[in-house]
Design an enzyme around this catalytic site. Structure first.
Site, PDB file in Angstrom:
ATOM      1  N   ALA A  10      59.858  59.136  45.866  1.00  0.00           N
ATOM      2  CA  ALA A  10      59.226  57.851  45.952  1.00  0.00           C
ATOM      3  C   ALA A  10      58.463  57.692  44.763  1.00  0.00           C
ATOM      4  O   ALA A  10      57.875  56.546  44.582  1.00  0.00           O
ATOM      5  CB  ALA A  10      58.497  57.829  47.370  1.00  0.00           C
ATOM      6  N   CYS A  11      58.204  58.624  43.934  1.00  0.00           N
ATOM      7  CA  CYS A  11      57.156  58.594  42.713  1.00  0.00           C
ATOM      8  C   CYS A  11      57.937  58.479  41.437  1.00  0.00           C
ATOM      9  O   CYS A  11      58.801  58.985  41.062  1.00  0.00           O
ATOM     10  CB  CYS A  11      56.428  59.980  42.680  1.00  0.00           C
ATOM     11  N   GLY A  12      57.506  57.305  40.700  1.00  0.00           N
ATOM     12  CA  GLY A  12      58.241  56.923  39.555  1.00  0.00           C
ATOM     13  C   GLY A  12      58.214  57.955  38.321  1.00  0.00           C
ATOM     14  O   GLY A  12      59.015  58.151  37.812  1.00  0.00           O
ATOM     15  N   ARG A  15      60.554  60.616  39.310  1.00  0.00           N
ATOM     16  CA  ARG A  15      61.911  60.345  39.012  1.00  0.00           C
ATOM     17  C   ARG A  15      62.099  60.137  37.432  1.00  0.00           C
ATOM     18  O   ARG A  15      62.973  60.596  37.069  1.00  0.00           O
ATOM     19  CB  ARG A  15      62.171  58.981  39.610  1.00  0.00           C
TER      20      ARG A  15
END
Length: 140
Positions: A10-12, A15
Site C-alpha cells: 500500500a506504500c508508494g 512499491r
C-alpha cells in the site's frame, strides 16, 4: 544476488523500491512485514545494518506513535522496539538487504540503488519522477 525487502504494497515508496530492484533484474524475497513482522532481534539487527538509530526506523507520523506515548524522548530503544514489534505499522519501510548492504529506503526509494548492481536502463517512479535518465545516469 539474494535481496530481501520488507514491503508494504500500500506504500508508494515501497512499491517504487520493489520496482527498482526488479528493474535491475533481481526478483527479491518479499516480506510483507505487516503480516509477518520481524522479531525484536531481527529488527534491531536490521536497524544497525542500515546504519541508523531506532528513532529513525519508527514511523512517527502514524497515529499510534503519539497514542502509545512514543514521542517521549526518555523512552529506551528497547521500549521503542517492543512497540514496533507489537504494532508493525510503526516500522518504517521499506528495508532492503543485499550482499552490498542494508538500507531503509525512505524517504527516497532510489537509495536502494546504493546496494544493487549498476543499472544503465532508464527508470521512472510510478509518479513519473525520473530516477535513471535516458543516458543511464542516476538522477539525484
Amino acid at each position: 544476488m539474494q535481496v530481501e525487502i520488507w514491503h508494504n504494497p500500500a506504500c508508494g515508496t515501497s512499491r517504487n523500491t520493489l520496482a527498482l530492484i526488479r528493474h535491475v533484474g533481481i526478483e527479491p524475497t518479499i516480506i510483507e512485514y505487516l503480516r509477518d513482522p520481524p522479531d525484536k532481534q531481527r529488527l534491531r539487527d536490521a536497524i544497525a545494518a542500515a546504519g541508523i538509530g531506532v528513532r529513525d526506523a519508527i514511523r512517527d507520523k502514524q497515529p499510534e506513535y503519539r497514542a502509545l506515548g512514543l514521542d517521549d524522548p526518555s523512552l529506551s530503544d528497547d521500549a521503542l522496539l517492543d512497540a514496533m514489534i507489537a504494532t508493525p505499522v510503526l516500522i518504517n519501510r521499506p528495508f532492503v538487504f543485499t550482499p552490498m548492504g542494508a538500507r531503509l529506503c525512505r524517504p527516497d526509494s532510489s537509495l536502494v540503488l546504493d546496494i544493487l548492481p549498476p543499472c544503465d536502463r532508464p527508470f521512472a517512479k510510478e509518479d513519473g519522477e525520473v530516477v535513471i535518465d535516458a543516458n543511464g545516469q542516476r538522477v539525484r
